[in-house]
Write an enzyme that holds these catalytic residues in place. Structure first.
Site, mmCIF file in Angstrom:
data_model
loop_
_atom_site.group_PDB
_atom_site.id
_atom_site.type_symbol
_atom_site.label_atom_id
_atom_site.label_comp_id
_atom_site.label_asym_id
_atom_site.label_seq_id
_atom_site.Cartn_x
_atom_site.Cartn_y
_atom_site.Cartn_z
ATOM 1 N N LYS A 177 12.012 10.892 6.300
ATOM 2 C CA LYS A 177 12.073 11.669 7.531
ATOM 3 C C LYS A 177 13.332 11.311 8.316
ATOM 4 O O LYS A 177 14.079 12.173 8.738
ATOM 5 C CB LYS A 177 10.811 11.388 8.351
ATOM 6 C CG LYS A 177 10.731 12.110 9.656
ATOM 7 C CD LYS A 177 9.365 11.908 10.300
ATOM 8 C CE LYS A 177 9.363 12.374 11.736
ATOM 9 N NZ LYS A 177 8.070 12.183 12.382
ATOM 10 N N GLU A 223 14.439 0.473 2.879
ATOM 11 C CA GLU A 223 14.001 0.465 1.484
ATOM 12 C C GLU A 223 14.482 1.722 0.756
ATOM 13 O O GLU A 223 15.015 1.657 -0.352
ATOM 14 C CB GLU A 223 12.467 0.405 1.392
ATOM 15 C CG GLU A 223 11.855 -0.895 1.855
ATOM 16 C CD GLU A 223 11.506 -0.883 3.333
ATOM 17 O OE1 GLU A 223 12.154 -0.127 4.108
ATOM 18 O OE2 GLU A 223 10.604 -1.638 3.719
ATOM 19 N N GLY A 248 4.919 10.923 9.591
ATOM 20 C CA GLY A 248 5.085 10.522 8.187
ATOM 21 C C GLY A 248 3.794 10.597 7.394
ATOM 22 O O GLY A 248 3.743 11.170 6.301
ATOM 23 N N ARG A 249 2.732 10.046 7.949
ATOM 24 C CA ARG A 249 1.462 10.004 7.197
ATOM 25 C C ARG A 249 0.758 11.353 7.155
ATOM 26 O O ARG A 249 -0.305 11.474 6.550
ATOM 27 C CB ARG A 249 0.552 8.920 7.775
ATOM 28 C CG ARG A 249 0.286 9.043 9.264
ATOM 29 C CD ARG A 249 -0.364 7.780 9.798
ATOM 30 N NE ARG A 249 -0.489 7.708 11.227
ATOM 31 C CZ ARG A 249 0.480 7.323 12.067
ATOM 32 N NH1 ARG A 249 1.658 7.020 11.608
ATOM 33 N NH2 ARG A 249 0.264 7.256 13.366
ATOM 34 N N GLU A 309 -2.757 3.214 10.327
ATOM 35 C CA GLU A 309 -1.600 3.425 11.204
ATOM 36 C C GLU A 309 -2.015 4.201 12.444
ATOM 37 O O GLU A 309 -1.485 3.990 13.520
ATOM 38 C CB GLU A 309 -0.497 4.214 10.483
ATOM 39 C CG GLU A 309 0.546 3.332 9.833
ATOM 40 C CD GLU A 309 1.759 4.108 9.334
ATOM 41 O OE1 GLU A 309 1.708 5.347 9.262
ATOM 42 O OE2 GLU A 309 2.757 3.468 8.995
ATOM 43 N N HIS A 330 -18.095 -3.079 -10.902
ATOM 44 C CA HIS A 330 -18.067 -4.299 -11.707
ATOM 45 C C HIS A 330 -17.314 -5.415 -11.008
ATOM 46 O O HIS A 330 -16.938 -6.394 -11.643
ATOM 47 C CB HIS A 330 -17.465 -3.995 -13.083
ATOM 48 C CG HIS A 330 -18.288 -2.990 -13.821
ATOM 49 N ND1 HIS A 330 -19.234 -3.336 -14.755
ATOM 50 C CD2 HIS A 330 -18.359 -1.638 -13.698
ATOM 51 C CE1 HIS A 330 -19.828 -2.238 -15.203
ATOM 52 N NE2 HIS A 330 -19.307 -1.191 -14.573
ATOM 53 N N LYS A 347 10.875 -2.310 10.535
ATOM 54 C CA LYS A 347 12.167 -1.723 10.178
ATOM 55 C C LYS A 347 13.326 -2.508 10.774
ATOM 56 O O LYS A 347 14.451 -2.377 10.345
ATOM 57 C CB LYS A 347 12.221 -0.250 10.608
ATOM 58 C CG LYS A 347 11.167 0.589 9.892
ATOM 59 C CD LYS A 347 11.370 2.083 10.082
ATOM 60 C CE LYS A 347 10.310 2.848 9.314
ATOM 61 N NZ LYS A 347 10.485 4.280 9.323
HETATM 62 C C1 G6Q Z 1 4.144 7.079 8.782
HETATM 63 C C2 G6Q Z 1 5.040 6.005 9.141
HETATM 64 C C3 G6Q Z 1 5.794 5.368 7.985
HETATM 65 C C4 G6Q Z 1 6.981 6.203 7.486
HETATM 66 C C5 G6Q Z 1 7.840 5.347 6.590
HETATM 67 C C6 G6Q Z 1 9.007 6.081 5.996
HETATM 68 O O1 G6Q Z 1 3.474 7.700 9.546
HETATM 69 O O2 G6Q Z 1 5.878 6.411 10.142
HETATM 70 O O3 G6Q Z 1 4.969 5.079 6.897
HETATM 71 O O4 G6Q Z 1 6.544 7.337 6.828
HETATM 72 O O5 G6Q Z 1 8.282 4.219 7.298
HETATM 73 O O6 G6Q Z 1 9.844 6.592 6.986
HETATM 74 P P1 G6Q Z 1 10.971 7.628 6.618
HETATM 75 O O7 G6Q Z 1 10.336 8.828 6.030
HETATM 76 O O8 G6Q Z 1 11.691 7.921 7.901
HETATM 77 O O9 G6Q Z 1 11.867 6.955 5.612
#
Ligand code: G6Q
Length: 549
Positions: A212, A218, A273-274, A359, A390, A510
């Site tokens: 996003k 990462e 994001g989620r 989250e 199990h 981050k």
């Molecule tokens: C989701 C969070 C988090 C995010 C990631 C990746 O709701 O905000 O999981 O999606 O940190 O972020 P970017 O898409 O900006 O790389």
């Protein structure tokens, strides 16, 4: 204007008090008795919508519980808050944004405005571009740099830009094009990249960089590694154009990375994001299952949106699930919630929900900036059945923790092997039954167990669960199932008066490492000013490095 639900502290409201008294009255009542007392219980406590049937009769509730919980939800402004979300109000107040994942699955002719602009045409324009791109890749019309067609799709992203695509690919694998291989890289640990790509031919590989913000450490690191890998294998920098696509809200970032923005698929800051699998973040899913199936998934989300918006609260699936979560977290003190899908294809679904739930509801301050004096979101966890039976089910049956569980099952098998499906389903129903009703000392003794051993074998029962059943795990059902949990989380947030749509704790991660990276890599011994534990850990790492490792 939304009424600020948290004006009056939640726990001092009359309805909360009534729930506390009601809890005291029924907390020791066994499900065995509740079922004997109410012969219609299995009919009374069911609800259905968007192709999903919910049996919630095996919960430690009575009609009064449901009535009180619904009353609480009404008093906390659930109906108005729901309308505000669907309308596009800036209900993510801590980030001053609208929360409009529901616009991502709205029909083409819907009108949903953010800052006076209808966002629906842009949503469908991106979907159409995704469909066109997917069709070209799937048909082989899209050629890689050397003229070969694409056979491998690698999604690079993390968190909300990773978990959903990985989960959905597994869930819908049956509908996927088996000529394409999919890999998902999230961890900055180089092992993730190396393992995911070691058997791939670069000339046949398409990377989708999903982020996003297009700044996440990462993802950017893995994207750099991927670009270097590709250029090294194909020996030409211009190969990037045919082997990289991007999904982001940040066109400038994408351009700066070197990806042609004609291969960029956009989404917007009002998509969390989620909550983004149904945006362009789902590009890998569309490549796997095709545009039609992707649209069917969106239709499933939409079915649940309509159900959530229009069904009376006491028959409304997300409302019931959300309120039950509140009931156990706050009145029974349950700290976790298990999600147990009886479907191998839903292996990553608990992990997906874990992010969504934890989250969103993992907050200790309400929207009036007060520290809450009640439990908020439980720890969500789970594994598919029957595997879990199990291992950790032991604790579910005989441990000291109360673990409410959501069982998820399907009437039809996901594979041509029909016979095992009866076994799977028998286990599903049996586990819910066993948890609820247990096994008394008399029943154990009647099996011929020696008296001295009876206590070890007693199952107290009275362990609550929901049973979610759908006909089959197809794209439409998956969409409905995801939206069910999205809205359940919304309901929890409305009752608790918390901001469900920010994630400052995740944002912290981050920036935390930024300083230490420099200290790990510095040529000269850095002056460390952390606590003594962190300083010592950095020293240990540097010393090991200095020895040539
Ligand atoms: C989701 C969070 C988090 C995010 C990631 C990746 O709701 O905000 O999981 O999606 O940190 O972020 P970017 O898409 O900006 O790389």
């Amino acid at each position: 204007m939304i009424r600020d639900s948290a004006e009056a502290p939640l726990t001092s409201s009359a309805t909360w008090q009534a729930l506390a008294e009601h809890h005291a009255a029924i907390k020791d009542v066994h499900l065995r008795k509740l079922f004997v007392d109410d012969r219609k219980r299995a009919v009374r406590f069911t609800a259905e919508g968007a192709g999903i049937f919910l049996d919630y009769s095996k919960n430690r509730i009575t009609g009064e519980t449901v009535a009180l919980l619904v009353k609480l939800a009404e008093e906390r402004g659930l109906t108005e808050k729901r309308a505000a979300m669907f309308r596009g109000d800036k209900i993510n107040v801590t980030e001053r944004r609208a929360v409009l994942h529901t616009a991502l699955r709205a029909p083409r002719d819907a009108v949903i405005e953010v800052d006076g602009r209808n966002v629906v045409p842009a949503v469908h324009a991106v979907l159409d571009r995704m469909a066109d791109f997917s069709t070209r890749v799937r048909s082989g019309a899209w050629k890689g740099h050397t003229g070969k067609r694409i056979r491998n799709v690698v999604n690079i992203g993390i968190g909300g830009s990773h978990v959903g695509p990985e989960m959905a690919y597994l869930a819908l694998r049956r509908y996927s094009d088996r000529n394409l291989r999919f890999r998902f890289i999230a961890n900055v640990d180089g092992a993730a990249f190396t393992e995911a790509t070691q058997d791939l031919d670069a000339a046949e590989t398409l990377f989708i960089v999903s982020s996003k913000t297009f700044t996440t450490l990462e993802t950017m690191s893995n994207a750099d590694v991927a670009r270097a890998w590709l250029i090294n294998k194909l020996g030409d920098e211009s190969a990037v154009a045919k082997h990289f696509a991007a999904v982001s809200t940040n066109a400038a970032g994408v351009r700066a990375f070197g990806i042609d923005t004609s291969n960029m698929f956009e989404f917007w800051d009002w998509v969390g994001g989620r909550y983004s699998l149904d945006s362009a973040i789902g590009l890998s899913t569309m490549l796997a299952v095709g545009p039609e199936n992707f649209r069917a998934m969106l239709a499933g989300y939409y079915d649940m949106d309509v159900h959530f918006r229009t069904t009376p609260l006491d028959r409304n699936l997300p409302v019931l699930l959300g309120l039950l979560t509140v009931w156990y977290a706050d009145f029974f003190g349950a700290e976790t919630l298990a999600v147990l899908p009886y479907a191998q294809n839903l292996a990553r679904f608990p992990a997906y929900l874990q992010q969504l739930q934890m989250e969103s509801s993992g907050k200790c301050v309400d929207l009036t900036r007060r520290r809450v004096d009640y439990g908020t979101g439980p720890i969500l966890w789970g594994e598919p059945g029957t595997d879990g039976q199990h291992s950790f089910y032991q604790l579910l049956h005989q441990g000291t923790h109360l673990v409410p569980a959501d069982f998820i099952g399907f009437l039809e098998p996901m594979s041509p092997l029909a016979a095992p499906h009866d076994l799977l389903t028998a286990n599903l129903f049996a586990q819910a039954e066993g948890l609820a009703f247990g096994k008394t000392a008399e029943e154990v003794a009647a099996e011929g167990v020696e008296a001295a051993d009876v206590p070890y074998r007693v199952m107290e029962g009275n362990r609550p669960s929901n049973m979610l059943l759908a006909e089959r795990l197809d794209p439409r059902t998956l969409g409905a199932l995801i939206a069910l949990y999205e809205h359940s989380v919304f309901v929890q947030g409305a009752v608790w008066g918390i901001g469900s749509f920010d994630q400052w704790g995740v944002e912290l991660g981050k920036v935390l490492a930024e300083k230490i990276i420099g200290e790990l890599r510095a040529a000269d011994e850095p002056k460390l000013e952390h606590d003594s534990s962190t300083n010592a850990l950095i020293h240990r790492y540097r010393e090991h490095r200095a020895r040539g490792h």
